[in-house]
Scaffold this motif. Sequence first.
Motif, PDB file in Angstrom:
ATOM      1  N   ARG A   1       0.809  -1.221   0.000  1.00 23.36           N
ATOM      2  CA  ARG A   1       0.000   0.000   0.000  1.00 23.36           C
ATOM      3  C   ARG A   1       0.844   1.273   0.000  1.00 23.36           C
ATOM      4  N   LEU A   2       1.940   1.264   0.795  1.00 14.39           N
ATOM      5  CA  LEU A   2       2.755   2.486   0.852  1.00 14.39           C
ATOM      6  C   LEU A   2       3.394   2.759  -0.505  1.00 14.39           C
ATOM      7  N   LEU A   3       3.822   1.704  -1.166  1.00 10.92           N
ATOM      8  CA  LEU A   3       4.454   1.872  -2.479  1.00 10.92           C
ATOM      9  C   LEU A   3       3.441   2.400  -3.495  1.00 10.92           C
TER      10      LEU A   3
ATOM     11  N   LEU B   1       8.557   1.503  -0.356  1.00  9.72           N
ATOM     12  CA  LEU B   1       8.059   0.362   0.422  1.00  9.72           C
ATOM     13  C   LEU B   1       8.064   0.646   1.922  1.00  9.72           C
ATOM     14  N   SER B   2       8.885   1.612   2.351  1.00  8.35           N
ATOM     15  CA  SER B   2       9.215   1.751   3.771  1.00  8.35           C
ATOM     16  C   SER B   2       8.493   2.921   4.416  1.00  8.35           C
ATOM     17  N   ALA B   3       8.016   2.684   5.642  1.00  8.26           N
ATOM     18  CA  ALA B   3       7.440   3.774   6.427  1.00  8.26           C
ATOM     19  C   ALA B   3       8.504   4.827   6.702  1.00  8.26           C
ATOM     20  N   GLY B   4       9.747   4.390   6.830  1.00 10.44           N
ATOM     21  CA  GLY B   4      10.859   5.305   7.024  1.00 10.44           C
ATOM     22  C   GLY B   4      12.139   4.641   6.572  1.00 10.44           C
ATOM     23  N   THR B   5      13.131   5.454   6.280  1.00 14.25           N
ATOM     24  CA  THR B   5      14.413   4.922   5.823  1.00 14.25           C
ATOM     25  C   THR B   5      15.526   5.441   6.726  1.00 14.25           C
TER      26      THR B   5
END
Lengths: 360, 360
Positions: free
Chosen positions: B83-85, B214-218
Motif C-alpha cells: 500500500r505504501l508503495l 516500500l518503507s514507512a521510514g528509511t
Amino acid sequence: MNEDFVDRLRLIRSPGIGPVTYRQLMGRFGNAGAALAAVPDLARRGGGAPPRLFSREAAEREFASVEKLGAKYLVLGQGLYPRLLAELDDAPPLLIAKGRLNLLDAVTVGIVGARNASAAACRFARGLAHDLGRHHVVVVSGLARGIDTAAHDGALESGTIGVVAGGVDVFYPPENEARQKAMFERGLVIAEMPPGTEPRARHFPYRNRIIAGLSAGTVVVEAAPRSGSLITARLAVEMGREVMAVPGSPLDPRAQGCNELIRNGATLIQNAADVLEAVRPIEPRVRAAAMPFEHAPEHLNGDDALGVVEELLGPSPVPVDEIIRLSGASSGAVQMALLELDLAGRLDRHAGGRVSLRPA
Amino acid sequence: MNEDFVDRLRLIRSPGIGPVTYRQLMGRFGNAGAALAAVPDLARRGGGAPPRLFSREAAEREFASVEKLGAKYLVLGQGLYPRLLAELDDAPPLLIAKGRLNLLDAVTVGIVGARNASAAACRFARGLAHDLGRHHVVVVSGLARGIDTAAHDGALESGTIGVVAGGVDVFYPPENEARQKAMFERGLVIAEMPPGTEPRARHFPYRNRIIAGLSAGTVVVEAAPRSGSLITARLAVEMGREVMAVPGSPLDPRAQGCNELIRNGATLIQNAADVLEAVRPIEPRVRAAAMPFEHAPEHLNGDDALGVVEELLGPSPVPVDEIIRLSGASSGAVQMALLELDLAGRLDRHAGGRVSLRPA
C-alpha cells in the motif's frame, strides 16, 4: 568608589538577597541606596527579623581586594556589562573581571563538555575554538578540565573568556593555575563571587548560567547524561539562545548526551561554519539587547496586599501569576508583598517563577 | 493468466510507457486493454509514429519464466501489492517477487548506506536490523555490499525484503548469490525488471525509489556525500516518509553524509527504539493508504487542447500546472494532450512534475 556602587555591592552581598530579589528591589526603589534603607522595614512587614546588611566596611575591604588583584567590577546595566547576560532575570548584579575587558564587546560562543572527555573530543574542541577565533568569535567556557580547557587553549590567541565558580583569584582545578594566569593577560576571567571564594558544588550551576548567558550560543562537545554541560544547554534554551551539539557514533557511549540533545532540537555542529550559521540570528542581540531593569520606581499601591498574599501561600510552590489572579490585587502589590516576605526570610523562590512560604 | 493481466504486462513493457504514463493511461481508459488499443491513435495524434507494443507472445514468455522461477507478480492496486508503495506517482505497475509474500503485510523500515562502510557501521546496521526484527519490523534494503548486506543479515531471522535493480534471478554483486538465495526462502526479493535483466547504472535510482516507497521510514547508516543512499533519503522525504540517519564524529569523514542529513532535518537515530518512535506516525498508513488510481475513466473534453499545449511547450521544462493555467483548458484536457505527446515520443518528463518538448 562612588556611593551608588557601594550601595549596590552592599545590597547584593547581604544575606538573603540574590540576583532576582536585587533586581526587584532596584525596580521598586530606583537605586540601591533607597533599597538598602527599605530592606529592614520590608522584612519587618513580612514578619521576619531584619537581615544583617553587608557593612560599608566589608564592601570597602572587598573593593580594595579587587583593586589589588588588578580586577574590575562590571555593574549590571552599566558600561561594559555584557548585554546578552543582562537579559537574564537573574543576571548577576555585579561581576568581577580580570583581563582584556574589550573581549566583552565581541560575538561570544560558549563551548562546554565533559571533564573526562576523549582525546578526540578535546582535539575537536580545541580546533573548533581556534577556527571560531579566526572569525572573531570570542570563546566562553568554564576553565574546568577536559573540553573547557581545550576550548580555552584553542582560542587563547584570538580571545577567550573563562567564567569561574569561585573567586577570580582562586585556581580550580589547581592544575589550571598557569592557564588562568595566562588568561588574566591574554584572555578574560570572570567571577560572580568575591575574591578568595573557594568554589563549592552549589556555585557551579550559577557559573553555568553565566556561560550560557554570556553566549549567543553554546556548543556541547561530549557530555554525559545528566551532566553540568547539559544543564548549561538547558539554561541556554530557556534564554532563547542557540544550543549546538557535536554528534558521535551511537556505539560510543560518550556521544549519548550530545546525540540526545540533537534529537531534542539542538543544532548538529560539524565545524566552525556550522556554528557561525547557527548564531548569526542571535548575534545582533549582542549589541541591541535592551537595558532591562533600570527603570523608575513603580507607584506602590495595595499596602494591605501582604496579608492576602500570605494567606494564599503555603508550603507547596505556586506560580506568582496564580497568586496575582487569586489575590485580586495588582501585580505590583503582589510583587511587593512577596519581596517583603522574601526579605523577612519567609519566602522560597523555585524554578519557573513559583514561590512557597518557608516552613517556620 | 487472465486477459487483464496480460494487457497490463504488455502495456508497462511497451517502449516509451513508464509508470507515470501507465498510470495516466489507466486513469483515462479505465483498463489496460482499452489503453493498449488507444495508444497507437494517441501517438499519431501527438504527431509521432505509433510505438511498437510489447507482444502478447513476449508477455506469455515472461509470465512463464516468472512461473518457472517460483516467483509471483504483484499488480499495482491489487491484492498484496504494498500500500505504501502504491502511494507513489511512479509506483511500479508490476513487481516480481520471490519469497515470503506475507512480509509485505508488516511495518517496513529501509536501512541503506555505503557499500564501503566501516566495520563499525556494518555492525551497527546488523544490530539495528536485528533489534527492529524483534519488534516485528521488516527490514528493506538493496542487497548491495556493505550496509545493505549487514541489514539483511541482521533481519534474516525476523524478516527482510531485498529490492534488486535487475531481474529477481540475477545476482549482483555476485558474492551475494548465497544471500539472495537464502532470502528467496526466508525473506523476500523484489524486482521491477523482467527476469534475466542485468542491472545497469540507470536502474539503481529506480530501485532506490522502491526501497524508499516500500518503507514507512528509511535509516541511512554512513553515506558518502552525493551517494545513492542520500538519493534514497531525498526520495523518502518527497514521499512524506520518515528519514532517519545515524550520526558520527565530525572527525570521521564517513559520517559527513549522515550528519548533513540530520542538519537538514533527518531524525537522529541511536537505536531501534528511536526508529520505532519515528515511524509510529506513518505506520497506520501501511494499511490505510488509499488505492490511488483505480478510478473510472474521465470524460474527455477539449479535443483541440493538443495544439494549445504543444505551443506552450518548449525545450525548457515547465510545471504541468503552469501549462494548465496558461492554456485555459481543463486539467483533464491538458493531461490528455501531454499523454498524446508522450506516447508520440515528443515529450520529456522531468523531476517535480515538469515537462518539456523533446527536441526533434
